[in-house]
Design an enzyme around this catalytic site. Structure first.
Site, short mmCIF file in Angstrom:
data_model
loop_
_atom_site.label_atom_id
_atom_site.label_comp_id
_atom_site.label_asym_id
_atom_site.label_seq_id
_atom_site.Cartn_x
_atom_site.Cartn_y
_atom_site.Cartn_z
N ARG A 1 -20.27 11.37 -26.19
CA ARG A 1 -18.83 11.07 -26.32
C ARG A 1 -18.17 10.98 -24.96
O ARG A 1 -17.23 10.21 -24.75
CB ARG A 1 -18.13 12.10 -27.21
N SER B 1 -11.41 15.36 -28.28
CA SER B 1 -12.77 15.19 -28.81
C SER B 1 -13.39 13.88 -28.39
O SER B 1 -14.60 13.77 -28.26
CB SER B 1 -12.75 15.28 -30.34
N GLU C 1 -5.91 7.60 -40.57
CA GLU C 1 -6.97 6.69 -40.13
C GLU C 1 -6.86 5.32 -40.77
O GLU C 1 -7.19 4.30 -40.14
CB GLU C 1 -8.35 7.31 -40.42
N PHE D 1 -14.46 9.96 -40.37
CA PHE D 1 -13.13 9.38 -40.62
C PHE D 1 -13.04 7.95 -40.13
O PHE D 1 -12.06 7.25 -40.40
CB PHE D 1 -12.06 10.26 -39.95
N HIS E 1 -19.00 12.46 -32.96
CA HIS E 1 -19.38 13.56 -33.85
C HIS E 1 -20.18 13.08 -35.06
O HIS E 1 -20.02 13.59 -36.17
CB HIS E 1 -18.15 14.35 -34.30
N ASP F 1 -18.98 22.81 -37.83
CA ASP F 1 -17.95 22.37 -38.77
C ASP F 1 -18.51 22.10 -40.16
O ASP F 1 -17.78 22.12 -41.15
CB ASP F 1 -17.25 21.11 -38.25
N ARG G 1 -21.46 14.64 -30.40
CA ARG G 1 -20.75 15.77 -29.79
C ARG G 1 -21.59 16.57 -28.79
O ARG G 1 -21.06 16.97 -27.75
CB ARG G 1 -20.26 16.70 -30.90
#
Lengths: 327, 281
Positions: free
Chosen positions: A13, A40, A61, A86, A112, A120, A170
Site C-alpha cells: 500500500r 490506510s 463508497e 469496500f 488490505h 480485523d 497491508r
C-alpha cells in the site's frame, strides 16, 4: 537458481502511495478519491501536494464510484482508494454500470486485500475480489507483488485508457523487484527458469514462490517461477511456453480458488495444453482474525504449502505419461 | 428555438415518438417518458447551452445526466430531434444491433449519452463528479440531472445529496420527476418518502418547485429560475410536479403505464390525441 534480495520489508500500500505522489507531480489529470481511509491508503503526500485534486468522499463508497465515473467526463483520471472489500463487493453494481459498462477511465485502487489484513477478521478480508473484477467486461485486473512493483503499476495504469482494478495489501513484505522496473500491463515476469514444474503466482505469494523454489532446488527439483501481476488480460503465451517445457503447474494466490488466478490459468491450459495443476488458494472459506503469518500458515498460503503442492503435482505428472509427451 | 408554439408542437411530436417506439417493440416505459416530455424539450431547446458536435468530455457546454434510465424513449426522441443522431434511428429502439438500447448506454456510442443508466440511484453521483471536473477545468457551464421520485428510495442518492451540499457543488441542478408513482403503485404506498422538499433542504440544498411540470412555459421559467440559484454555495434541487402518462388520457394519473406498451387500438387512440406536428420518423 537466480538470487533475489529482499531490500527491506515494506507494505505494498505504501508502494501505491509512492506511485500516487509521482503521478501528482507528473500528470495533472490524475485526481484521487478516498472513502475515509487516507492513512490506510498512504496518500497523504499526494493530498498535501495537490489538495485541489483530492476528494474526501466520506464513508460512502457507492457515491465515490459514481463521482469517479463523472470525473472522467471532463478528462480527469480518478484513482479511488479504500479497502478491497469496500472497493468491489460493496459497490459491484456501481462499478458494473457507471464504470465498466460505461467504459470510464477509473482506477479502482484497493488496499488490505486478502487474509493478510489480519486481526480485523473476515468482514474485511475479501478473498473474492479478483473473481468479481475479472468477470467484468473490459476490466483490467492487477495484483503486484511488492512495494516497488506496486509503485510502478500505479504509475503505469494512469497511462492505460479504461477501467483498472489494482489490488494490494497491508502487511510489510519482502521488497525484491527492481526499483526502476518498467511495468507492462498484461506481461508476465519470468523470475526463475526451471524445467520440472511451473509456479505461477500473484501478489504476496510471488515471494513465497521464490522461497519455495529455493527449497525445491535443495531437493533437486527445478522450478520455473512466473510472476503474474496482471490477472486480466492474462499473459497466456508466457504460461503456455513455460508449461510446454515443464508439463505441470502450481498456481499461488491470496484469494479463493473459485474465481481466482488459478481458474484463469486452468482455462488457458484446458483449452491449449492440458496439464496437471495444483492450487494454492483458500478453499471456499471466509478468513478470521489472527496475525498475517498465522493466517497464511493456517490457510495454506506460504512457501511450505507451495513445496507440498509442487511435490503433489510432480507425482501426478509422473503418473500420467501422456502429459510428459506434450510440448 | 424560442417560440413556445414551436416547442409545444415539438413536445406533441415527441409524445408521438414515445408511443410509436414502445408500441413497435411492445416494451419500454411510456408513463414517465410522457410525463417528462415538456422538461426534456425545454432542457434541450431552451435551457441548456450545448455545443453542436458531441464530445464525451463536454467541455465548454452544459451537461445532462438521466439517472432514471428507463424513460429512454423521451430522451432518445429529444436527442434525435435536437440533431444528435438521425430521427429515423428511433425506429431501432430496443431491437437487436441498435444504439438505442432499452436503457441508455455509452457502450454503443450513441451521441448525446455520457453514462449508462437503468440500475437506479447512480446518476446523481456521476453528475456530481462531472460538476467537480467542470470546477477543476474552470468551465463555468452547468451540470443537470433527472431522477425519478421513486428512485430516491435508493440509498446512494442520499450519499450524493449529503456530499453535494457538504462540498458546495453549486454548479449543479438535480431535478426530481415528482409524479408520485412507481412500478408497484403510488410512492406513498410502496415506500413513503415524506416531505422531499424539507429533506433536501435539511441536507443543505436550495430547493424550488415547478408546480406545473407539464406546462412548457412553467418548466422553462422554473428552470431559468433554478439557473439563477447556481453559484451561490449550494446545489440546487428542482421538484418537478408531473403527471405520469401526460398527454394520453387513459395513461394519466396511474402507474399502470409505467412499463407497458399500448396495443394497436390503444396506440391509435393515443396518437389521435397527439396529432403529427413536425413529422413522424
Amino acid at each position: 537458481m537466480k538470487k533475489y534480495t529482499d531490500t527491506g520489508k515494506k507494505d505494498t500500500r505504501s508502494g501505491f502511495g509512492a506511485g500516487m505522489t509521482v503521478l501528482g507531480r507528473t500528470n495533472p489529470n490524475v485526481v484521487a478519491l478516498c472513502a475515509d481511509l487516507i492513512g490506510s491508503l498512504k496518500i497523504q503526500e499526494f493530498i498535501d501536494e495537490n489538495p485541489e485534486r483530492f476528494f474526501q468522499i466520506g464513508i460512502a463508497e457507492a457515491n465515490m464510484m459514481g463521482i469517479a465515473a463523472g470525473l472522467t467526463i471532463g478528462g480527469k483520471i480518478p484513482f479511488t482508494g479504500t479497502f478491497a472489500n469496500f472497493s468491489t463487493g460493496r459497490v459491484y453494481d456501481q462499478i458494473r454500470q457507471s464504470i465498466a459498462y460505461s467504459g470510464k477511465n477509473v482506477k479502482i485502487c484497493a488496499s488490505h486485500a486478502g487474509l493478510t489484513l489480519g486481526e480485523d477478521g473476515a468482514t474485511h478480508q475479501i478473498l473474492e475480489d479478483i473473481g468479481l473484477m475479472k468477470m467484468l467486461p473490459g476490466m483490467t485486473v492487477i495484483n503486484p507483488c511488492d512495494f516497488n512493483q506496486t509503485k510502478a503499476a500505479t504509475i503505469a495504469i494512469a497511462e492505460h485508457q479504461g477501467p483498472v482494478y489494482l489490488r494490494f495489501g497491508r502487511p510489510k513484505v519482502a521488497n525484491f523487484t527492481p526499483e526502476d522496473q518498467k511495468f507492462e500491463i498484461g506481461k508476465a515476469v519470468l523470475l526463475n527458469e526451471g524445467t520440472d514444474v511451473t509456479i505461477i503466482a500473484t501478489g504476496h505469494l510471488v515471494w513465497e514462490s521464490l522461497l519455495a523454489a529455493e527449497a525445491l532446488e535443495a531437493k533437486g527439483i527445478s522450478a520455473e517461477v512466473i510472476n503474474i501481476h496482471t490477472i486480466k488480460p492474462l499473459d497466456e503465451e508466457a504460461i503456455l511456453a513455460s508449461v510446454a517445457k515443464t508439463g505441470c503447474v502450481v498456481t499461488a494466490e491470496e484469494h479463493n480458488y473459485y474465481g481466482g488466478l488459478g481458474e484463469s490459468v486452468a482455462r488457458v491450459l484446458v483449452k491449449n495444453h492440458p496439464a496437471p495443476q495444483e492450487f494454492i488458494a483458500t478453499n471456499d472459506t471466509f478468513g478470521e482474525s489472527g496475525t498475517p503469518d498465522q493466517l497464511m500458515e493456517k490457510y495454506g498460503l506460504n512457501n511450505k504449502a507451495i513445496v507440498k503442492a509442487v511435490e503433489k503435482v510432480l507425482e501426478r505428472k509422473q503418473a500420467t505419461p501422456s502429459f510428459n509427451m506434450q510440448g | 428555438m424560442s417560440n413556445n408554439q414551436q416547442l409545444n408542437d415539438l413536445a406533441t411530436q415527441v409524445r408521438r415518438d414515445i408511443l410509436r417506439m414502445v408500441h413497435k417493440v411492445n416494451s419500454g416505459h411510456p408513463g414517465g417518458s410522457l410525463g417528462c416530455t415538456e422538461f426534456f424539450v425545454a432542457m434541450y431547446n431552451e435551457i441548456m447551452e450545448l455545443n453542436d458536435e458531441f464530445e464525451m468530455d463536454g467541455i465548454g457546454e452544459d451537461l445532462f445526466f438521466l439517472s432514471n434510465g428507463h424513460i429512454s424513449p423521451v430522451y432518445y426522441s429529444v436527442l434525435a430531434r435536437r440533431g444528435y443522431f438521425p430521427v429515423e434511428e428511433l425506429n431501432t429502439f430496443r431491437v437487436i444491433d441498435s444504439r438505442l438500447q432499452g436503457h441508455p448506454t455509452t457502450h454503443e456510442g450513441l451521441p448525446g449519452v455520457r453514462i449508462a443508466s437503468g440500475s437506479l440511484g447512480q446518476g446523481m453521483s456521476v453528475a456530481i463528479g462531472a460538476a467537480l471536473a467542470k470546477k477543476l477545468n474552470k468551465d463555468n457551464h452547468l451540470v443537470y440531472s433527472l431522477h425519478g421520485d421513486g428512485e430516491l428510495q435508493e440509498g446512494q442518492n442520499w450519499e450524493a445529496i449529503m456530499y453535494a451540499a457538504g462540498n458546495k457543488v453549486d454548479n449543479y441542478i438535480a431535478t426530481v420527476d415528482y409524479n408520485g408513482q412507481q412500478i408497484d403503485g403510488a410512492t406513498n404506498d410502496v415506500l413513503p418518502m415524506g416531505d422531499l422538499k424539507a429533506k433536501f433542504e435539511a441536507f443543505g440544498w436550495d430547493v424550488l418547485e415547478i408546480k406545473e411540470g407539464n406546462n412548457l412555459e412553467a418548466v422553462i421559467n422554473g428552470m431559468k429560475e433554478a439557473k439563477t440559484r447556481t453559484g451561490k454555495g449550494k446545489p440546487v434541487c428542482v421538484l418537478l410536479h408531473t403527471v405520469m402518462g401526460n398527454g394520453v388520457d387513459f395513461m394519466m394519473h396511474t402507474h399502470a403505464w409505467h412499463g407497458k406498451a399500448p396495443n394497436d387500438e390503444q396506440l391509435e387512440t393515443a396518437l389521435a390525441q397527439n396529432p403529427e406536428t413536425v413529422g413522424d420518423y
